[in-house]
Design a protein around this motif. Sequence first.
Motif, PDB file in Angstrom:
ATOM      1  N   LEU A  90     -12.320  22.847  62.775  1.00  0.00           N
ATOM      2  CA  LEU A  90     -11.322  23.436  64.089  1.00  0.00           C
ATOM      3  C   LEU A  90     -10.397  22.459  64.463  1.00  0.00           C
ATOM      4  N   ALA A  91     -11.188  20.520  64.042  1.00  0.00           N
ATOM      5  CA  ALA A  91      -9.876  19.926  64.242  1.00  0.00           C
ATOM      6  C   ALA A  91      -8.425  19.674  63.515  1.00  0.00           C
ATOM      7  N   GLY A 101      -8.814  12.860  63.617  1.00  0.00           N
ATOM      8  CA  GLY A 101      -8.932  12.483  64.775  1.00  0.00           C
ATOM      9  C   GLY A 101     -10.190  13.231  65.818  1.00  0.00           C
ATOM     10  N   LEU A 102     -10.791  13.848  64.077  1.00  0.00           N
ATOM     11  CA  LEU A 102     -12.484  14.019  64.952  1.00  0.00           C
ATOM     12  C   LEU A 102     -13.033  12.990  66.013  1.00  0.00           C
ATOM     13  N   LYS A 103     -13.737  13.781  66.495  1.00  0.00           N
ATOM     14  CA  LYS A 103     -14.884  12.897  67.929  1.00  0.00           C
ATOM     15  C   LYS A 103     -15.969  13.214  67.570  1.00  0.00           C
ATOM     16  N   PHE A 104     -16.699  12.218  67.406  1.00  0.00           N
ATOM     17  CA  PHE A 104     -18.397  11.881  66.982  1.00  0.00           C
ATOM     18  C   PHE A 104     -18.686  10.794  67.863  1.00  0.00           C
ATOM     19  N   LYS A 128      -7.038  21.941  66.992  1.00  0.00           N
ATOM     20  CA  LYS A 128      -7.683  21.499  68.631  1.00  0.00           C
ATOM     21  C   LYS A 128      -8.653  20.509  68.286  1.00  0.00           C
ATOM     22  N   SER A 129      -8.676  19.900  69.288  1.00  0.00           N
ATOM     23  CA  SER A 129      -9.467  17.946  69.490  1.00  0.00           C
ATOM     24  C   SER A 129     -10.809  18.758  69.906  1.00  0.00           C
ATOM     25  N   ASP A 148     -10.854  19.671  73.205  1.00  0.00           N
ATOM     26  CA  ASP A 148     -10.846  20.784  73.775  1.00  0.00           C
ATOM     27  C   ASP A 148     -12.328  22.213  73.434  1.00  0.00           C
ATOM     28  N   ILE A 149     -12.981  21.602  72.221  1.00  0.00           N
ATOM     29  CA  ILE A 149     -13.912  22.122  72.271  1.00  0.00           C
ATOM     30  C   ILE A 149     -14.936  20.570  71.379  1.00  0.00           C
TER      31      ILE A 149
END
Length: 301
Positions: A27-28, A82-85, A32-33, A116-117
């Motif tokens: 998805l990233a 830039g996936l946040k975790f 999408k963020s 976003d998600i």
Amino acid sequence: MTIKISIGSGKGGTGKTMILANLATLLAKSGKSVCLVDLDVGGADSHILFGLFKPKKTLTDFLTRKESSLNEICHTFYSYNGLKFIPGTGETLQTANMTFQEKQRLLRALDTIETDILLLDVGAGTSYHALDFFMYSDIQICVTLPDPTSIMDLYNFLQLATIRKMLGSFLSQSEVATTLRNSNFQSLNAVFELAEQTREGARREAQLALRFFHPLLIVNRDSEHGLVNKKKLKQMVSKYLGIDIPELGEIPDDKQVQHALKAFLPISELYPESHAAIALQRVATKLGKIADLFAGQRIKN
Ligand SMILES: Nc1ncnc2c1ncn2[C@@H]1O[C@H](COP(=O)(O)OP(=O)(O)OP(=O)(O)O)[C@@H](O)[C@H]1O
Ligand SMILES: [Mg+2]
């Protein structure tokens, strides 16, 4: 506008973490963020799938108030668009016995994440934590393996999640809420009956609360010999729980999943042409569209 998506299952080891980690990266990649949160209290292991063996900060730091904001414990994977975790917590006495107030503080903090998600890995089982985190989302994904035991476990999980949702819908209406909260339920019908006995019309209200509960079904580790009888499961869920479980997809049993695990990389990155990765891509595309539809609906309302 953030769309919250949680993943849960009755039985452990159905592939939730593997699926969600891959959906997060896909998805990233789609632009999408995305923020992935490991809410598997006690069994947190998403970080390992990304090769992050000892996260400097985890949810434990937030729950024990060493950190006041989730931003402080949030990790950014620049190599995954830039996936946040947010890494999960090992089970400490405090986190295992999270109080109602602590859970509310966590949920309130999750509400403030701008993305976003927001993806929530809830962990297996039917503890109140697992059910509440699962139901907190806008969109729920439920995962089963093809075998009959896993399917029965999923049915039980959905039944308890539905009952919990029901009880939540009466929280502000004291008379019905108090009666329901002080009872134990084996079936959804028992909830409806007791609610109606307590106050006329409460059955209808309880049923209405379920209107928007349509967990999306993923069958994982599907194979030619898979015994899954999706039609039967859907019929049972519809007849006894009064809810639909639309299909999000099937992911085949694939040896490459283990190889990716050992390489500490999501399979979609390491073997994008594998059967499992192709199926995961299909699921991610569908989920992205569902999230867009959901966001569109919310703007309209
Ligand atoms: N499609 C698949 N093909 C082959 N192996 C798979 C597949 N999906 C998951 N697995 C394997 O199954 C095991 C369990 O997966 P995972 O940890 O993602 O499950 P889980 O539901 O998150 O477990 P838990 O309930 O303990 O959190 C892992 O070893 C994983 O590699
Ligand atoms: Mg897991």
